[in-house]
Design an enzyme around this catalytic site. Structure first.
Site, short mmCIF file in Angstrom:
data_model
loop_
_atom_site.label_atom_id
_atom_site.label_comp_id
_atom_site.label_asym_id
_atom_site.label_seq_id
_atom_site.Cartn_x
_atom_site.Cartn_y
_atom_site.Cartn_z
CD1 TRP A 12 -1.06 -5.88 23.90
CD2 TRP A 12 -0.07 -4.49 22.45
NE1 TRP A 12 -2.04 -5.24 23.20
CE2 TRP A 12 -1.47 -4.36 22.30
CE3 TRP A 12 0.76 -3.71 21.64
CZ2 TRP A 12 -2.05 -3.51 21.38
CZ3 TRP A 12 0.17 -2.85 20.73
CH2 TRP A 12 -1.21 -2.76 20.59
CD GLU B 268 -1.78 -2.34 1.64
OE1 GLU B 268 -0.57 -2.70 1.67
OE2 GLU B 268 -2.71 -3.08 1.99
CE LYS C 132 -4.31 -6.30 24.44
NZ LYS C 132 -5.54 -5.62 24.21
P1 AMP Z 1 3.44 -6.56 1.90
O1 AMP Z 1 2.41 -5.58 1.56
O2 AMP Z 1 3.09 -7.96 1.49
O3 AMP Z 1 4.77 -6.14 1.40
O4 AMP Z 1 3.53 -6.63 3.49
C1 AMP Z 1 3.72 -5.49 4.27
C2 AMP Z 1 3.97 -5.86 5.69
O5 AMP Z 1 5.20 -6.55 5.83
C3 AMP Z 1 4.11 -4.69 6.62
O6 AMP Z 1 2.87 -4.13 6.97
C4 AMP Z 1 4.84 -5.31 7.79
O7 AMP Z 1 3.97 -6.02 8.63
C5 AMP Z 1 5.76 -6.29 7.11
N1 AMP Z 1 7.11 -5.71 6.98
C6 AMP Z 1 7.66 -5.16 5.90
N2 AMP Z 1 8.93 -4.79 6.16
C7 AMP Z 1 9.18 -5.09 7.46
C8 AMP Z 1 10.30 -4.94 8.34
N3 AMP Z 1 11.45 -4.43 7.92
N4 AMP Z 1 10.14 -5.35 9.62
C9 AMP Z 1 8.99 -5.88 10.06
N5 AMP Z 1 7.92 -6.07 9.27
C10 AMP Z 1 8.00 -5.67 7.99
#
Ligand code: AMP
Length: 544
Positions: free
Chosen positions: A447, A334, A442
């Site tokens: 948390w 997004e 939780k």
């Molecule tokens: P996507 O849209 O499939 O690329 O997924 C996005 C999600 O991946 C984000 O909202 C995060 O939850 C996770 N994400 C992406 N980069 C990181 C990061 N460096 N550390 C932790 N979570 C991440």
């Protein structure tokens, strides 16, 4: 009073026009599905992109219509990036790792008109073609010699050969002067719940995101770089790298389907790769290979890692053992996808290795263009004190304002996009993601951050991968259960791993139990699928 500057729309075609004029001989190297290494230049890619644009017109594709791809990282896919979007159609990159039912769903939802595919996916095409309602032409991204056998091909009317399609067209084409807000490409989110939703990028959002991605504190790319995007071109436009190459004049190396440690390492070395990008799970395979063979990287200096949390142990290993600086970045489909990147500030110069590692392990600072805040349940902003934890909200010119076809209604809250991630912010503005809101554990109303627990497990030398999920607990409601995949040949007991947490976290955060598994399920973009694990362990009884 208006400024007196030219009004020039920000267009994707301008990237390849620029590369052709200023970096014409720069190379684009691809490992093809045909099995060989292919070399071309920005000059050639620009000319062939124009042929693509002419071919689309010949196939009757109109401005704004969607053109799909099911393809690896390669030069032909890159030509489609520019030919499709540049001509005013919308490039819909389909993730081939999705379930065939989901592929049919999104092809219908997007109303794709033409689908270009790598021959690897021919069995998949045969399985789904008759179910896709709107696709009028299927184009195999290969030459005549590698087309499917005649008896199979006969079953798919309107099967075309990419090289023949291009050969029949002129390479003269004037890119239209589109409005910069015109839609350029479409990606569907991984859709862990419900149907996938489409995110529709514009020429303007793409160009601005690419410029920001090139900044020194983000990917920091230039014409002297050789970039190998391991992140697929079907995963959020390979984080913008296929646009970044022509913008900066960097050499690009596109690895095709060869994403195992050995294939990647060979390309890193033979092509002189300086910068790469991918999800942590890919680097695990690469590091395991390089470790086992006692190899070194002779040119690779930086590696952007994101998509899920990069374990600090991996950042340290890259730096200490291989001299490679990890750029830990965070983003999502997004937000095009990059939102933050972990680069140092002046105050970190001269700090100890541990202090610097702590900075590199955060998800980083917002890059200009992305504004972010953390909020509590009522939506009030929380302080950046390194303690308060809340939901991450973002806004900016490459952040979504609504999903394709307005699916799910208005996603914004007061003009901000709620990301579904939970984080704290340091006073210096570095974001530390503690969880996806859906993954938070939780315990007794408090948390517990699963990412912290996973990072500690993954710093144990015997652990290959670890996922921490909530298991039902009669008293505390939920308690952490650690699911662990050991490294090949390693021995490790539950007790040893739990003892490993001593002194590293508050005692009550220590997981209640450990289960060892042969494999942790990975999703279509290489992320651990905790939803599957939660399903698998939903009746798990914790030791009391
Ligand atoms: P996507 O849209 O499939 O690329 O997924 C996005 C999600 O991946 C984000 O909202 C995060 O939850 C996770 N994400 C992406 N980069 C990181 C990061 N460096 N550390 C932790 N979570 C991440």
């Amino acid at each position: 009073m208006n400024g007196q500057m030219m009004q020039q729309p920000l267009l994707i075609s301008s990237l390849i026009v620029h590369a052709e004029r200023h970096h014409a001989e720069q190379q684009v190297v691809s490992r093809r599905v045909e099995g060989d290494i292919h070399r071309t230049t920005y000059r050639e890619i620009a000319a062939r992109s124009r042929r693509v644009a002419n071919a689309l017109a010949a196939l009757g594709v109109q401005a704004g219509q969607r053109v799909a791809t099911l393809a690896w990282n390669g030069y032909r896919h890159m030509e489609l990036y520019f030919g499709v979007s540049g001509s005013g159609a919308v490039l819909h990159t389909v993730n081939p790792r999705l379930h065939p039912d989901q592929i049919v769903y999104i092809a219908d939802h997007a109303e794709d008109q033409v689908l270009f595919f790598d021959m690897t996916f021919w069995p998949l095409i045969q399985a789904v073609a008759s179910r896709c309602k709107t696709i009028r032409h299927w184009v195999a991204l290969t030459d005549r010699a590698h087309m499917p056998p005649a008896e199979q091909a006969a079953k798919l009317p309107n099967l075309l050969c990419y090289e023949e399609l291009l050969a029949a067209q002129s390479d003269r084409y004037d890119w239209p002067a589109l409005d910069e807000n015109t839609a350029s490409s479409l990606c569907y989110t991984s859709g862990t719940t419900g149907n996938p939703k489409g995110v529709l990028y514009s020429h303007r959002s793409t160009l601005l995101h690419t410029m920001a991605a090139a900044l020194p504190d983000c990917l920091g790319a230039g014409a002297g770089d050789c970039i190998l995007p391991v992140v697929p071109m079907f995963h959020v436009n390979s984080w913008g790298i296929v646009y970044l190459g022509p913008m900066t004049g960097a050499k690009l190396v596109l690895p095709g389907s060869g994403l195992d440690g050995q294939s990647l390492y060979e390309l890193f070395e033979s092509e002189g790769v300086t910068l790469s990008a991918g999800v942590p799970t890919v680097w695990q395979g690469l590091l395991a290979y390089v470790d086992a063979k006692g190899l070194k990287f002779s040119t690779m200096r930086r590696s952007a890692i994101g998509g899920s949390a990069c374990p600090p142990a991996m950042i340290k290993k890259f730096l200490d053992d291989y001299g490679v600086r990890v750029i830990h970045a965070w983003g999502m489909t997004e937000i095009s996808p990059i939102g933050t990147a972990a680069a140092f500030k002046a105050q970190h110069v001269g700090q100890s290795a541990d202090e610097r590692l702590a900075v590199m392990a955060t998800q980083g600072r917002a890059i200009f263009g992305v504004d972010l805040k953390i909020v509590e349940e009522a939506g009030h902003e929380l302080p950046w004190d390194g303690q308060a934890t809340g939901d991450v909200y973002v806004r900016g010119p490459w952040v979504i304002s609504s999903y394709f076809r307005n699916e799910g209604g208005d996603p914004l809250k007061d003009g901000w996009f709620p990301t579904g991630d939970v984080a704290k912010m340091t006073p210096e503005g570095y974001m530390v993601i503690t969880d996806r809101s859906k993954d938070v554990i939780k315990s007794g109303g408090e948390w517990i951050g699963s990412i912290d627990l996973e990072n500690i497990a993954m710093s144990h030398p015997a652990v290959a991968m670890a996922a921490c999920i909530a298991a039902h607990h009669p008293k505390w409601d939920e308690r952490p259960l650690l699911v662990v995949m050991k490294k090949t040949g390693a021995t490790l007991t539950r007790e040893e791993l739990l003892a490993f947490y001593d002194g590293k976290i508050a005692k009550w955060w220590t997981p209640d139990d450990v289960v060892f598994v042969d494999a942790i399920p990975l999703g279509a973009t290489g992320k651990m699928q905790k939803i599957k694990l939660r399903e698998q362990f939903k009746s798990y009884v914790l030791p009391t």
